[in-house]
Write an enzyme that holds these catalytic residues in place. Structure first.
Site, PDB file in Angstrom:
ATOM      1  N   ASN A 114     -28.431   2.212 -22.435  1.00 50.68           N
ATOM      2  CA  ASN A 114     -29.421   2.333 -21.350  1.00 50.68           C
ATOM      3  C   ASN A 114     -30.191   3.621 -21.573  1.00 50.68           C
ATOM      4  O   ASN A 114     -29.609   4.619 -21.980  1.00 50.68           O
ATOM      5  CB  ASN A 114     -28.735   2.459 -19.990  1.00 50.68           C
ATOM      6  CG  ASN A 114     -28.040   1.189 -19.559  1.00 50.68           C
ATOM      7  OD1 ASN A 114     -28.129   0.162 -20.225  1.00 50.68           O
ATOM      8  ND2 ASN A 114     -27.335   1.268 -18.446  1.00 50.68           N
ATOM      9  N   GLY A 115     -31.470   3.619 -21.239  1.00 49.17           N
ATOM     10  CA  GLY A 115     -32.271   4.840 -21.392  1.00 49.17           C
ATOM     11  C   GLY A 115     -33.339   4.635 -22.450  1.00 49.17           C
ATOM     12  O   GLY A 115     -33.599   3.502 -22.879  1.00 49.17           O
ATOM     13  N   LYS A 118     -33.452  -2.762  -9.510  1.00 50.64           N
ATOM     14  CA  LYS A 118     -32.936  -2.156  -8.277  1.00 50.64           C
ATOM     15  C   LYS A 118     -32.879  -0.647  -8.404  1.00 50.64           C
ATOM     16  O   LYS A 118     -33.196   0.077  -7.474  1.00 50.64           O
ATOM     17  CB  LYS A 118     -31.546  -2.721  -7.958  1.00 50.64           C
ATOM     18  CG  LYS A 118     -30.946  -2.198  -6.656  1.00 50.64           C
ATOM     19  CD  LYS A 118     -31.742  -2.630  -5.448  1.00 50.64           C
ATOM     20  CE  LYS A 118     -31.218  -2.079  -4.148  1.00 50.64           C
ATOM     21  NZ  LYS A 118     -32.238  -2.144  -3.077  1.00 50.64           N
ATOM     22  N   GLU A 157     -44.830   0.377   3.855  1.00 48.87           N
ATOM     23  CA  GLU A 157     -43.555  -0.268   3.539  1.00 48.87           C
ATOM     24  C   GLU A 157     -43.684  -1.789   3.657  1.00 48.87           C
ATOM     25  O   GLU A 157     -43.171  -2.532   2.807  1.00 48.87           O
ATOM     26  CB  GLU A 157     -42.464   0.285   4.473  1.00 48.87           C
ATOM     27  CG  GLU A 157     -41.084  -0.289   4.289  1.00 48.87           C
ATOM     28  CD  GLU A 157     -40.510  -0.145   2.890  1.00 48.87           C
ATOM     29  OE1 GLU A 157     -41.077   0.583   2.057  1.00 48.87           O
ATOM     30  OE2 GLU A 157     -39.497  -0.802   2.612  1.00 48.87           O
ATOM     31  N   HIS A 173     -63.605   3.251   5.521  1.00 48.82           N
ATOM     32  CA  HIS A 173     -64.170   4.039   4.426  1.00 48.82           C
ATOM     33  C   HIS A 173     -64.049   3.332   3.076  1.00 48.82           C
ATOM     34  O   HIS A 173     -64.246   3.960   2.042  1.00 48.82           O
ATOM     35  CB  HIS A 173     -63.500   5.418   4.358  1.00 48.82           C
ATOM     36  CG  HIS A 173     -63.718   6.233   5.599  1.00 48.82           C
ATOM     37  ND1 HIS A 173     -64.942   6.774   5.926  1.00 48.82           N
ATOM     38  CD2 HIS A 173     -62.875   6.561   6.608  1.00 48.82           C
ATOM     39  CE1 HIS A 173     -64.841   7.418   7.080  1.00 48.82           C
ATOM     40  NE2 HIS A 173     -63.592   7.295   7.521  1.00 48.82           N
ATOM     41  N   LYS A 217     -43.189  -4.397   0.465  1.00 48.51           N
ATOM     42  CA  LYS A 217     -42.219  -5.490   0.522  1.00 48.51           C
ATOM     43  C   LYS A 217     -42.870  -6.818   0.152  1.00 48.51           C
ATOM     44  O   LYS A 217     -42.366  -7.570  -0.661  1.00 48.51           O
ATOM     45  CB  LYS A 217     -41.665  -5.557   1.945  1.00 48.51           C
ATOM     46  CG  LYS A 217     -40.217  -5.719   2.153  1.00 48.51           C
ATOM     47  CD  LYS A 217     -39.301  -4.588   1.943  1.00 48.51           C
ATOM     48  CE  LYS A 217     -39.542  -3.678   0.786  1.00 48.51           C
ATOM     49  NZ  LYS A 217     -38.689  -2.532   0.735  1.00 48.51           N
ATOM     50  N   TRP A 249     -33.341  -4.519 -19.419  1.00 48.61           N
ATOM     51  CA  TRP A 249     -34.636  -4.519 -18.734  1.00 48.61           C
ATOM     52  C   TRP A 249     -35.597  -3.911 -19.741  1.00 48.61           C
ATOM     53  O   TRP A 249     -35.529  -2.730 -20.047  1.00 48.61           O
ATOM     54  CB  TRP A 249     -34.555  -3.675 -17.472  1.00 48.61           C
ATOM     55  CG  TRP A 249     -35.741  -3.710 -16.575  1.00 48.61           C
ATOM     56  CD1 TRP A 249     -36.074  -4.680 -15.674  1.00 48.61           C
ATOM     57  CD2 TRP A 249     -36.750  -2.701 -16.453  1.00 48.61           C
ATOM     58  NE1 TRP A 249     -37.227  -4.334 -15.006  1.00 48.61           N
ATOM     59  CE2 TRP A 249     -37.664  -3.133 -15.462  1.00 48.61           C
ATOM     60  CE3 TRP A 249     -36.981  -1.479 -17.083  1.00 48.61           C
ATOM     61  CZ2 TRP A 249     -38.778  -2.386 -15.090  1.00 48.61           C
ATOM     62  CZ3 TRP A 249     -38.091  -0.731 -16.716  1.00 48.61           C
ATOM     63  CH2 TRP A 249     -38.976  -1.189 -15.729  1.00 48.61           C
ATOM     64  N   CYS A 251     -31.442  -1.708 -16.854  1.00 55.97           N
ATOM     65  CA  CYS A 251     -30.331  -2.010 -17.766  1.00 55.97           C
ATOM     66  C   CYS A 251     -28.988  -1.683 -17.144  1.00 55.97           C
ATOM     67  O   CYS A 251     -28.866  -0.730 -16.379  1.00 55.97           O
ATOM     68  CB  CYS A 251     -30.476  -1.190 -19.045  1.00 55.97           C
ATOM     69  SG  CYS A 251     -31.981  -1.515 -19.948  1.00 55.97           S
ATOM     70  N   ARG A 306     -29.410  -5.437 -10.198  1.00 50.67           N
ATOM     71  CA  ARG A 306     -30.219  -4.294 -10.620  1.00 50.67           C
ATOM     72  C   ARG A 306     -31.547  -4.729 -11.248  1.00 50.67           C
ATOM     73  O   ARG A 306     -32.451  -3.914 -11.397  1.00 50.67           O
ATOM     74  CB  ARG A 306     -29.438  -3.457 -11.636  1.00 50.67           C
ATOM     75  CG  ARG A 306     -28.161  -2.874 -11.073  1.00 50.67           C
ATOM     76  CD  ARG A 306     -27.290  -2.345 -12.177  1.00 50.67           C
ATOM     77  NE  ARG A 306     -27.917  -1.262 -12.893  1.00 50.67           N
ATOM     78  CZ  ARG A 306     -27.799   0.023 -12.578  1.00 50.67           C
ATOM     79  NH1 ARG A 306     -27.067   0.367 -11.549  1.00 50.67           N
ATOM     80  NH2 ARG A 306     -28.393   0.944 -13.288  1.00 50.67           N
ATOM     81  N   GLU A 336     -43.860  -6.887  -3.575  1.00 50.86           N
ATOM     82  CA  GLU A 336     -42.828  -6.933  -4.609  1.00 50.86           C
ATOM     83  C   GLU A 336     -42.064  -8.244  -4.647  1.00 50.86           C
ATOM     84  O   GLU A 336     -41.604  -8.641  -5.716  1.00 50.86           O
ATOM     85  CB  GLU A 336     -41.892  -5.721  -4.560  1.00 50.86           C
ATOM     86  CG  GLU A 336     -40.995  -5.605  -3.374  1.00 50.86           C
ATOM     87  CD  GLU A 336     -40.099  -4.359  -3.439  1.00 50.86           C
ATOM     88  OE1 GLU A 336     -39.837  -3.834  -4.521  1.00 50.86           O
ATOM     89  OE2 GLU A 336     -39.659  -3.921  -2.369  1.00 50.86           O
TER      90      GLU A 336
HETATM   91  C1  AGP Z   1     -37.871  -0.969  -2.739  1.00 52.37           C
HETATM   92  O1  AGP Z   1     -38.020  -2.207  -2.127  1.00 52.37           O
HETATM   93  C2  AGP Z   1     -38.190  -0.936  -4.148  1.00 52.37           C
HETATM   94  N1  AGP Z   1     -37.414  -1.887  -4.866  1.00 52.37           N
HETATM   95  C3  AGP Z   1     -38.364   0.412  -4.839  1.00 52.37           C
HETATM   96  O2  AGP Z   1     -39.622   0.851  -4.466  1.00 52.37           O
HETATM   97  C4  AGP Z   1     -37.332   1.537  -4.557  1.00 52.37           C
HETATM   98  O3  AGP Z   1     -37.407   1.919  -3.231  1.00 52.37           O
HETATM   99  C5  AGP Z   1     -37.603   2.721  -5.497  1.00 52.37           C
HETATM  100  O4  AGP Z   1     -37.464   2.308  -6.824  1.00 52.37           O
HETATM  101  C6  AGP Z   1     -36.703   3.907  -5.223  1.00 52.37           C
HETATM  102  O5  AGP Z   1     -35.357   3.587  -5.400  1.00 52.37           O
HETATM  103  P1  AGP Z   1     -34.208   4.520  -4.870  1.00 52.37           P
HETATM  104  O6  AGP Z   1     -34.282   4.551  -3.390  1.00 52.37           O
HETATM  105  O7  AGP Z   1     -32.945   3.900  -5.381  1.00 52.37           O
HETATM  106  O8  AGP Z   1     -34.443   5.897  -5.443  1.00 52.37           O
END
Ligand code: AGP
Length: 607
Positions: A98-99, A602, A480, A503, A484, A72, A2, A27, A487
């Site tokens: 927000n929250g 974001k 990582e 395993h 990527k 969101w 949000c 975001r 997501e």
């Molecule tokens: C990264 O590609 C993601 N969108 C997500 O995992 C992100 O890294 C995570 O939410 C942590 O965010 P931050 O680094 O702003 O704390």
């Protein structure tokens, strides 16, 4: 997640609100809305992108006070009714929030029993009705919000607009809110990105702050009563405008910005003379570094993957225990905190609620925490009060790329610093630093000729799942890469330390299953090649990310993507880049929204 934007001044509010919403889009959100005061409070809200909202807005909306929101969904589905702003029953009060309000169920029930008809399924709507009860009983706008919030548990960054008053009331608890001061106008936002083109003068509200915002003044008080100590901050806009710079997507732009971002991160911090690193924001003298019992690192998602590399680098260079923790688990596992230990909270946004909670838990138990953060002045940076800015510049794509490499670089700098204090010689330090200085150029070299990425895309784009393997420092790189691809291309991906593959995950392999293997020329190389054999023997197709010149390894691969050679410690900074490109181009090939993947935000400001 949000976002909030608000304006009060002499200019027309509506275009500023819509522009503010556009700047919050990165975001992640699912609906948006605005309300402008123009005699009455005029609300317009719509599910979908801000562009959908723009389509339903009248050509001209009178009024120079308004608030706006990107939602969101947490409570209630993605519907026009659940979008913010929410109005009081008489239409005289509007609220964006927000929250999460934890006791919303009980509050909604009591309001319904009192005869209120709630239009939405949200937790937020309860607040606007409670505020209206206060106003009807003669309270001032500030007092009605204060009384309401005193009956509420949960988190909020909120703005309230009143038909009868020329002001915006704001409050913050656990969800960021910033007030910007211009000439005869004021702004509010949950994100400095939305404000920096209007002003550099900010009040960064603290938890428990409330504010009455008018054209000419900002009056900040505490929820419990009394004045707040929050003062004016001038934020240097080192970031400027985040535009696409000719790239089709932010993600691709940010991948290509990595060499320059890395230069910014390491410039002035590599101490060649002493074979060490300088990190001015860390309040750690040599005695503390020598006597520290262990290091703990905390983060989520990409930041968590960076902490896992930091953990290995610190153990390897400083020979002290280091542990990476999932932030969302940390607080709830009632961790034992040693106040002599060093703790790092790693976050791009500096607003991630899970990471922030972990910071507070450590502080509550007497530990101190250093932030490794990108966004200057963010909540985690301020709560830690010490640490390292990673200087990636604005990262707009939801999928983090240049923040990852700079988080890793910052943790490597710390590993060098503590390693030099405890364990290794000046000469060894100098040799690492010499290699480190070359990395931005090597990244540039790789990006000019990234290898057969499109062939890799052909292998993964229609796969049921993709397995990513690596050992040592390359295991978090595998994680990582998998994160990527998952997501932004929505392909189920598994990342495993290569030795662990046999395993369990090996059961997934069948003819044609794609396996991405991260294989630098390190001490794990032979073992990883053995894991690769095991995959091939089961029909898997190998996409190999390896160091230039490793001809022998490429014989085992279906697709080989060479990256420049560098010393073992620094390999994640190069081997991760092809995984970013594979994810990006796969998402494109599948027609996905690269910069704004579904359901993701974001910065995740709820736990
Ligand atoms: C990264 O590609 C993601 N969108 C997500 O995992 C992100 O890294 C995570 O939410 C942590 O965010 P931050 O680094 O702003 O704390």
């Amino acid at each position: 997640m949000c976002g909030i934007f608000g304006f009060i001044g002499k200019r027309s509010a509506a275009p500023l609100l819509v522009d503010g919403l556009r700047r919050l889009e990165y975001r992640g959100y699912d609906s948006s809305g605005i309300v402008v005061k123009n005699g009455n409070l005029q609300v317009h809200k719509k599910i979908g992108k801000v562009s959908e909202l723009s389509k339903i807005l009248p050509n001209h909306i009178e009024g120079n006070v308004g608030i706006a929101h990107t939602r969101w969904a947490t409570h209630g589905g993605v519907t026009d009714e659940n979008a913010h702003p929410h109005l009081s029953q008489n239409g005289d009060i509007a609220l964006v929030h927000n929250g999460i309000i934890d006791n919303a169920r009980g509050l909604r029930k009591r309001l319904t029993e009192r005869g209120f008809h709630l239009e939405s399924e949200t937790d937020s709507e309860a607040l606007v009705h409670m505020i209206s009860i206060g106003i009807d009983s003669g309270q001032s706008p500030l007092e009605s919000v204060r009384q309401t919030l005193n009956r509420v548990t949960g988190t909020w960054g909120l703005c309230v607009l009143f038909k009868e008053h020329d002001l915006i009331v704001c409050a913050r608890n656990g969800s960021p809110l910033i007030i910007g001061k211009g000439e005869g106008e004021s702004f509010v936002s949950s994100d400095p990105h939305a404000l920096t083109q209007h002003t550099q003068s900010f009040y960064l509200l603290e938890d428990g702050d409330m504010a009455v915002v008018t054209r000419d003044g900002i009056d900040i008080s505490r929820l419990e009563g009394g004045a707040s100590s929050t003062g004016l901050t001038i934020l240097e806009d080192e970031w400027g405008e985040a535009d696409m710079a000719g790239f089709p997507h932010y993600m691709l732009k940010e991948i290509h910005e990595q060499p320059e971002a890395l230069r910014r991160c390491i410039t002035g911090r590599l101490d060649m003379a002493n074979g060490s690193a300088k990190l001015g924001g860390l309040r750690l003298d040599p005695l503390r570094l020598r006597t520290v019992p262990h290091v703990r690192l905390i983060g989520c998602g990409t930041a968590l993957n960076a902490t896992k590399i930091g953990q290995l680098a610190i153990e390897s260079l400083a020979r002290i225990p280091a542990v990476a923790h999932v932030a969302s688990e940390f607080r709830y596992n009632d961790p034992v905190i040693n106040p002599n230990a060093i703790h790092f909270a790693v976050s791009q946004s500096g607003e991630t609620a899970d990471t922030l909670s972990a910071v507070k838990e450590i502080q509550l138990k007497g530990g101190d925490v250093h932030g490794i953060v990108n966004v200057v002045g963010s909540t985690i940076a301020r709560t830690c009060g010490q640490g390292v800015y990673i200087h990636s510049g604005p990262e707009q794509a939801v999928a983090s790329t240049k923040a990852f490499t700079n988080m890793v670089a910052s943790l490597l700098l710390f590993a060098i610093r503590i390693g030099r204090t405890r364990n290794f010689s000046r000469e060894k330090g100098q040799s690492i630093i010499k290699d480190f200085q070359r990395i931005p150029d090597l990244m540039e070299k790789y990006l000019q000729n990234p290898g057969p990425i499109d062939e890799a895309v052909e292998l993964v784009k229609d796969a049921k799942s993709v397995l990513f393997l690596g050992r040592g420092l390359s295991a978090p790189v595998a994680s990582e890469g998998a994160l990527k691809l998952m997501e932004i291309a929505y392909i189920p991906c598994l990342a495993y330390p290569a030795g662990e593959m046999k395993h369990g995950p090996i059961a997934l392999l069948e003819e044609g299953s794609p396996v991405v293997v991260i294989l630098p020329n390190d001490k794990h190389r032979e073992k990883t090649i053995a894991s690769m054999h095991e995959c091939r023997a089961r029909g898997a197709k190998i996409i190999l990310i390896h160091e230039e010149g490793d001809v022998e390894a490429t014989e085992e691969a279906d697709i080989s993507i060479p990256v420049p050679s560098c010393s073992y410690l620094l390999t994640p900074l190069l081997t991760v880049v092809p995984t970013q490109l594979i994810a990006y181009r796969t998402a494109l090939a599948l027609g996905c929204d690269v910069d704004r993947p579904r359901n993701l935000a974001k910065s995740v400001t709820v736990e």
